[in-house]
Write a protein that holds these residues in place. Structure first.
Motif, mmCIF file in Angstrom:
data_model
loop_
_atom_site.group_PDB
_atom_site.id
_atom_site.type_symbol
_atom_site.label_atom_id
_atom_site.label_comp_id
_atom_site.label_asym_id
_atom_site.label_seq_id
_atom_site.Cartn_x
_atom_site.Cartn_y
_atom_site.Cartn_z
ATOM 1 N N ARG A 132 0.811 -1.221 0.000
ATOM 2 C CA ARG A 132 0.000 0.000 0.000
ATOM 3 C C ARG A 132 0.845 1.271 0.000
ATOM 4 N N THR A 133 2.158 1.158 -0.068
ATOM 5 C CA THR A 133 2.989 2.345 -0.182
ATOM 6 C C THR A 133 2.939 2.856 -1.617
ATOM 7 N N LEU A 134 3.437 4.067 -1.853
ATOM 8 C CA LEU A 134 3.214 4.725 -3.134
ATOM 9 C C LEU A 134 3.790 3.941 -4.308
ATOM 10 N N ALA A 135 5.005 3.434 -4.164
ATOM 11 C CA ALA A 135 5.604 2.688 -5.277
ATOM 12 C C ALA A 135 4.935 1.330 -5.467
ATOM 13 N N THR A 136 4.583 0.667 -4.360
ATOM 14 C CA THR A 136 3.967 -0.653 -4.502
ATOM 15 C C THR A 136 2.545 -0.569 -5.042
ATOM 16 N N LEU A 137 1.874 0.563 -4.844
ATOM 17 C CA LEU A 137 0.533 0.725 -5.403
ATOM 18 C C LEU A 137 0.542 0.523 -6.910
ATOM 19 N N ASN A 138 1.565 1.052 -7.563
ATOM 20 C CA ASN A 138 1.608 0.954 -9.019
ATOM 21 C C ASN A 138 1.883 -0.472 -9.477
ATOM 22 N N LEU A 139 2.465 -1.301 -8.613
ATOM 23 C CA LEU A 139 2.682 -2.701 -8.944
ATOM 24 C C LEU A 139 1.381 -3.490 -8.894
ATOM 25 N N ASN A 140 0.448 -3.044 -8.047
ATOM 26 C CA ASN A 140 -0.792 -3.784 -7.851
ATOM 27 C C ASN A 140 -1.606 -3.827 -9.139
ATOM 28 N N GLY A 141 -2.176 -4.980 -9.409
ATOM 29 C CA GLY A 141 -2.969 -5.155 -10.622
ATOM 30 C C GLY A 141 -4.437 -4.896 -10.409
ATOM 31 N N LYS A 142 -4.764 -3.854 -9.650
ATOM 32 C CA LYS A 142 -6.143 -3.530 -9.325
ATOM 33 C C LYS A 142 -6.204 -2.071 -8.900
ATOM 34 N N VAL A 143 -7.153 -1.324 -9.446
ATOM 35 C CA VAL A 143 -7.264 0.098 -9.118
ATOM 36 C C VAL A 143 -7.986 0.308 -7.792
ATOM 37 N N ALA A 144 -9.253 -0.135 -7.725
ATOM 38 C CA ALA A 144 -10.063 0.122 -6.531
ATOM 39 C C ALA A 144 -9.763 -0.893 -5.434
ATOM 40 N N PRO A 145 -9.575 -0.443 -4.194
ATOM 41 C CA PRO A 145 -9.567 0.954 -3.767
ATOM 42 C C PRO A 145 -8.159 1.554 -3.680
ATOM 43 N N TYR A 146 -7.147 0.762 -4.018
ATOM 44 C CA TYR A 146 -5.776 1.115 -3.658
ATOM 45 C C TYR A 146 -5.226 2.328 -4.402
ATOM 46 N N LYS A 147 -5.573 2.484 -5.685
ATOM 47 C CA LYS A 147 -4.971 3.550 -6.493
ATOM 48 C C LYS A 147 -5.878 4.766 -6.660
ATOM 49 N N GLN A 148 -7.036 4.722 -6.059
ATOM 50 C CA GLN A 148 -7.979 5.819 -6.239
ATOM 51 C C GLN A 148 -7.551 7.061 -5.470
ATOM 52 N N ARG A 149 -7.650 8.211 -6.126
ATOM 53 C CA ARG A 149 -7.433 9.539 -5.529
ATOM 54 C C ARG A 149 -6.003 9.805 -5.090
ATOM 55 N N VAL A 150 -5.037 9.065 -5.579
ATOM 56 C CA VAL A 150 -3.652 9.298 -5.149
ATOM 57 C C VAL A 150 -2.780 9.862 -6.262
ATOM 58 N N GLY A 151 -3.348 10.086 -7.433
ATOM 59 C CA GLY A 151 -2.601 10.751 -8.491
ATOM 60 C C GLY A 151 -1.592 9.858 -9.182
ATOM 61 N N VAL A 152 -0.598 10.513 -9.804
ATOM 62 C CA VAL A 152 0.417 9.806 -10.576
ATOM 63 C C VAL A 152 1.304 8.985 -9.650
ATOM 64 N N LEU A 153 1.537 7.733 -10.032
ATOM 65 C CA LEU A 153 2.323 6.817 -9.205
ATOM 66 C C LEU A 153 3.708 6.593 -9.794
ATOM 67 N N PRO A 154 4.696 6.240 -8.954
ATOM 68 C CA PRO A 154 6.046 5.982 -9.457
ATOM 69 C C PRO A 154 6.048 4.860 -10.487
ATOM 70 N N GLY A 155 6.861 4.989 -11.467
ATOM 71 C CA GLY A 155 6.915 3.980 -12.530
ATOM 72 C C GLY A 155 8.238 4.074 -13.267
ATOM 73 N N PRO A 156 8.294 3.575 -14.484
ATOM 74 C CA PRO A 156 7.184 2.989 -15.222
ATOM 75 C C PRO A 156 6.896 1.535 -14.814
ATOM 76 N N VAL A 157 5.601 1.190 -14.806
ATOM 77 C CA VAL A 157 5.152 -0.170 -14.511
ATOM 78 C C VAL A 157 4.175 -0.603 -15.597
ATOM 79 N N TYR A 158 4.335 -1.834 -16.088
ATOM 80 C CA TYR A 158 3.459 -2.394 -17.116
ATOM 81 C C TYR A 158 2.861 -3.699 -16.585
ATOM 82 N N HIS A 159 1.590 -3.927 -16.918
ATOM 83 C CA HIS A 159 0.903 -5.102 -16.400
ATOM 84 C C HIS A 159 0.564 -6.098 -17.503
ATOM 85 N N LEU A 160 0.662 -7.375 -17.148
ATOM 86 C CA LEU A 160 0.313 -8.477 -18.035
ATOM 87 C C LEU A 160 -0.825 -9.286 -17.433
#
Length: 416
Positions: A132-160
């Protein structure tokens, strides 16, 4: 349960206040007993208040409660890292560092991957969860509720897409998606690492296809890409063996550990190839509380108990008991909502679906409440919150495991 002095952004599954616990049972502040199939969300593989772990914490608390390892070394940290390097079943020399949590382990693995490769891009998977930290949020393969309302996340991260019998995504399909990624989205030579859970936890206990993992290992070796395997939930015996990556027939470059590493004490770790762990400059890794002496003592006591024979016995009991119950329920047509049994070994989920095969999220919400009223605590998972995670301590007594499954059976039969 609502307390105005606690952030309302924290979601609590069960509106009770837990008072105390013993192995696979807990009691609330009103004295009501529950069988615990949550176990701190996979933290308590050895149960609540395991006597050996409690004794180790008490003994350590009389000698040294804390020292920052960055300031001066202490023996529990040194002893634990030596034990961990023996416990991780890989063929290469292992080094590592201790952290306070799984998310912190993931964050440090990203730093190590960048430092070792000189590259920044990361590939992760749909449905994955890494913190749930800022960088790990972008690793998560799910938006709600973890990535909502937190803006641009550290990256680049690509999902498969995650290749698994349970997702319907084949190894070939996932490999095709990977090739498309390298053709359309990013040059393969810019990728530092691929990160995945061998059995996804939050997504509902979805086991990765071994054929994909082996093909991925070959591709990563050819292009200098690291493989980071997140065993925060699947590790320390959850599937019935030390770590779930052994089922895939590959070895990680970096391994993330936490949850059941220390019997309930806050502790995590990054371990892996020694050359990688040594790549950053002095002071590049560490933390004030990382590797607290009491947490290390608890982890050492945990490793004393987690012998291969114990893990095999505990895992076989849960695997065979859960599988036989599930097969009986299916044969009996216990509930029209009873879907697949997900996962592998002793790490199992039960899917709830409706007549059209869609997630039965409302029924799972109902099940959580009726099971709790009957004395069983369950944990939801899945993108649609429709899969029950079965996370009973590995040390659960057979009669308590069966009592819990009896409650689950009655509640499933009465879903509407």
């Amino acid at each position: 349960m609502s307390h105005e002095y606690i952030s309302q952004s924290i979601s609590v599954v069960h509106p009770i206040t837990v008072s105390h616990g013993k192995n696979a049972e807990v009691w609330d502040s009103n004295g009501k007993r529950y069988i615990d199939f949550v176990a701190g969300i996979g933290v308590l593989n050895l149960g609540h208040c395991n006597p050996g772990i409690v004794a180790a914490i008490q003994d350590q608390a009389t000698r040294l409660t804390h020292y920052a390892f960055n300031a001066a070394g202490h023996q529990p940290y040194i002893d634990l890292m030596a034990r961990l390097t023996d416990f991780v079943p890989v063929s290469y020399p292992v080094s590592g560092m201790l952290t306070n949590s799984g998310a912190e382990a993931a964050e440090n693995a990203l730093k190590i991957a960048r430092g070792a490769t000189g590259k920044t891009a990361i590939i992760a998977f749909d449905g994955g969860f890494h913190g749930r930290t800022l960088a790990t949020l972008n690793l998560n393969g799910k938006v709600a509720p973890y990535k909502q309302r937190v803006g641009v996340l550290p990256g680049p991260v690509y999902h498969l897409p995650f290749p698994s019998v349970d997702t319907g995504v084949s190894s070939d399909q996932a490999l095709q998606a990977l090739q498309r990624l390298f053709s359309v989205e990013i040059d393969v030579n810019e990728v530092a690492a691929v990160i995945f859970e061998p059995v996804q936890g939050e997504a509902g206990f979805l086991a990765m296809e071994p054929a994909f993992a082996q093909a991925l290992r070959t591709l990563c070796d050819a292009h200098g890409i690291l493989i980071i395997i997140d065993e925060i939930q699947s590790g320390f015996g959850r599937t019935g063996q030390r770590f779930a990556f052994s089922r895939l027939g590959i070895e990680p470059d970096l391994l993330l550990l936490a949850k059941s590493i220390a019997g309930g004490m806050p502790l995590g770790a990054v371990v892996g190839r020694k050359a990688l762990l040594d790549c950053l400059p002095k002071g590049g890794l560490g933390g004030t509380y990382s590797g607290n002496p009491m947490a290390c003592a608890a982890a050492l006591a945990t490793l004393d108990t987690m012998t291969d024979s114990n893990l095999a016995d505990w895992g076989e009991l849960q695997e065979t008991t859960i599988e036989s119950r599930y097969q009986r329920w299916k044969a009996q047509q216990l509930s029209p909502y009873l879907g697949r049994l997900t996962g592998t070994g002793a790490m199992r989920g039960i899917e709830l679906i409706d007549a059209k095969g869609a997630p039965a999220s409302a029924q799972l919400t109902q099940l959580l409440a009726t099971a709790r009223d009957a004395g069983l605590l369950l944990m939801p998972s899945g993108k649609a919150r429709h899969i029950i995670r079965l996370l009973a301590p590995l040390t659960i007594e057979p009669e308590v495991l069966n009592e819990g499954l009896d409650i689950l059976e009655r509640c499933l039969a009465n879903l509407d």
